[in-house]
Design an enzyme around this catalytic site. Structure first.
Site, PDB file in Angstrom:
ATOM      1  N   HIS A  17       0.859  -1.192   0.000  1.00  0.00           N
ATOM      2  CA  HIS A  17       0.000   0.000   0.000  1.00  0.00           C
ATOM      3  C   HIS A  17       0.890   1.235   0.000  1.00  0.00           C
ATOM      4  CE1 HIS A  17      -3.700   2.247   0.990  1.00  0.00           C
ATOM      5  NE2 HIS A  17      -2.907   3.002   1.724  1.00  0.00           N
ATOM      6  N   ASP A  19       1.148   5.314   0.025  1.00  0.00           N
ATOM      7  CA  ASP A  19       0.443   6.564   0.330  1.00  0.00           C
ATOM      8  C   ASP A  19       1.081   7.739  -0.391  1.00  0.00           C
ATOM      9  OD1 ASP A  19      -1.592   5.649   1.991  1.00  0.00           O
ATOM     10  OD2 ASP A  19      -0.324   5.713   3.778  1.00  0.00           O
ATOM     11  N   GLY A 126      -2.631  11.923   6.675  1.00  0.00           N
ATOM     12  CA  GLY A 126      -1.530  12.877   6.613  1.00  0.00           C
ATOM     13  C   GLY A 126      -0.290  12.404   7.350  1.00  0.00           C
ATOM     14  N   PHE A 127      -0.504  11.678   8.449  1.00  0.00           N
ATOM     15  CA  PHE A 127       0.642  11.266   9.257  1.00  0.00           C
ATOM     16  C   PHE A 127       0.468   9.828   9.739  1.00  0.00           C
ATOM     17  CE2 PHE A 127       0.114  15.827   9.557  1.00  0.00           C
ATOM     18  CZ  PHE A 127       1.379  16.271   9.222  1.00  0.00           C
ATOM     19  N   GLY A 129       1.223   6.604  12.492  1.00  0.00           N
ATOM     20  CA  GLY A 129       1.310   6.435  13.935  1.00  0.00           C
ATOM     21  C   GLY A 129       0.186   7.045  14.753  1.00  0.00           C
ATOM     22  N   ASP A 159      -7.680   1.927   6.805  1.00  0.00           N
ATOM     23  CA  ASP A 159      -6.335   2.513   6.761  1.00  0.00           C
ATOM     24  C   ASP A 159      -6.192   3.532   7.890  1.00  0.00           C
ATOM     25  OD1 ASP A 159      -3.863   3.408   5.896  1.00  0.00           O
ATOM     26  OD2 ASP A 159      -4.569   4.240   3.999  1.00  0.00           O
ATOM     27  N   GLY A 160      -5.284   3.232   8.829  1.00  0.00           N
ATOM     28  CA  GLY A 160      -5.000   4.189   9.901  1.00  0.00           C
ATOM     29  C   GLY A 160      -5.188   3.582  11.274  1.00  0.00           C
ATOM     30  N   GLY A 161      -4.135   3.580  12.067  1.00  0.00           N
ATOM     31  CA  GLY A 161      -4.241   3.122  13.456  1.00  0.00           C
ATOM     32  C   GLY A 161      -4.428   1.627  13.621  1.00  0.00           C
ATOM     33  N   GLY A 181       1.070   0.657   8.577  1.00  0.00           N
ATOM     34  CA  GLY A 181       2.342   1.286   8.229  1.00  0.00           C
ATOM     35  C   GLY A 181       3.283   1.229   9.416  1.00  0.00           C
ATOM     36  N   SER A 182       3.125   2.173  10.334  1.00  0.00           N
ATOM     37  CA  SER A 182       4.014   2.279  11.495  1.00  0.00           C
ATOM     38  C   SER A 182       4.080   0.973  12.279  1.00  0.00           C
ATOM     39  CB  SER A 182       3.532   3.381  12.432  1.00  0.00           C
ATOM     40  OG  SER A 182       3.360   4.573  11.725  1.00  0.00           O
TER      41      SER A 182
HETATM   42 ZN    ZN Z   1      -3.224   4.794   2.722  1.00  0.00          ZN
END
Ligand code: ZN
Length: 201
Positions: A17, A19, A126-127, A129, A159-161, A181-182
């Site tokens: 994935h 970004d 945007g960020f 983590g 997507d996210g967290g 990701g993180s």
């Molecule tokens: Zn993404």
């Protein structure tokens, strides 16, 4: 970046994935089609290119050319979303549509029959983590119910967290594609991390 892609493949994740941020649609910058093209030789895994950019139509052909498989744009970044979906399809790629946490699932209704993936942002993009916004799981549940009711088969991505702790509830809400990701890159045992996200460990 090439090493990161190899790590994803070695960990037996299913997709890469990517970004893409433009510093306008989201308050951060990443990279453009050249980087996607440069990464393409590192793996045969599908590339899911998530465009967090204004005016995505201008760059979609370049991302298609660079080797994207799924191209996911933001509903909030376009007026004529159906046209953008058709553009992606015309390039032989799989169209996805994403919505930020403040956008309701109901705004997607007219597009659902035409797309291969809906990406629900579970943080404000945007960020990396950030902590998962729990109310976004309700959006995934209602989207899964709509998909069943309309007898459609698009994938639902989140997507996210997403990490070891949050992944069971994200999966149980009806998510097919869990994006990390993180949490992935900081995991000591990445293969094990992927198994946990897939719910097989
Ligand atoms: Zn993404």
């Amino acid at each position: 970046m090439g090493e990161a892609v190899s790590e994803i493949q070695n960990a037996e994740a299913d997709w890469v994935h990517i970004d893409v941020m433009d510093g306008i649609f989201v308050p951060n910058l990443t990279f453009g089609p050249k980087m996607v093209g440069d990464l393409r030789p590192y793996t045969d895994l599908p590339f899911d290119v998530h465009l967090m950019i204004e005016k995505p139509d201008q760059l979609i052909p370049a991302f298609a050319e660079a080797g994207a498989d799924y191209i996911t744009f933001h509903l909030e970044a376009v007026v004529h979303a159906h046209r953008t979906v058709q553009l992606i399809r015309s390039l032989g790629k799989k169209p996805g549509v994403s919505i930020v946490p403040s956008t309701p699932v109901s705004l997607l209704t007219e597009l659902l029959p035409f797309i291969d993936q809906v990406l629900i942002m579970t943080v404000n993009p945007g960020f990396g983590g950030q902590n998962l916004i729990e109310t976004c799981l309700d959006k995934i549940r209602s989207l899964a119910a709509i998909r069943k009711e309309l007898n459609l088969n698009f994938l639902i991505a989140a997507d996210g967290g997403i990490n070891v702790q949050t992944s069971p509830k994200v999966r149980n809400a009806g998510t097919d594609v869990l994006i990390a990701g993180s949490a992935f890159f900081s995991a000591a045992d990445k293969k094990q991390f992927v198994k946990v996200l897939k719910g097989i460990s």
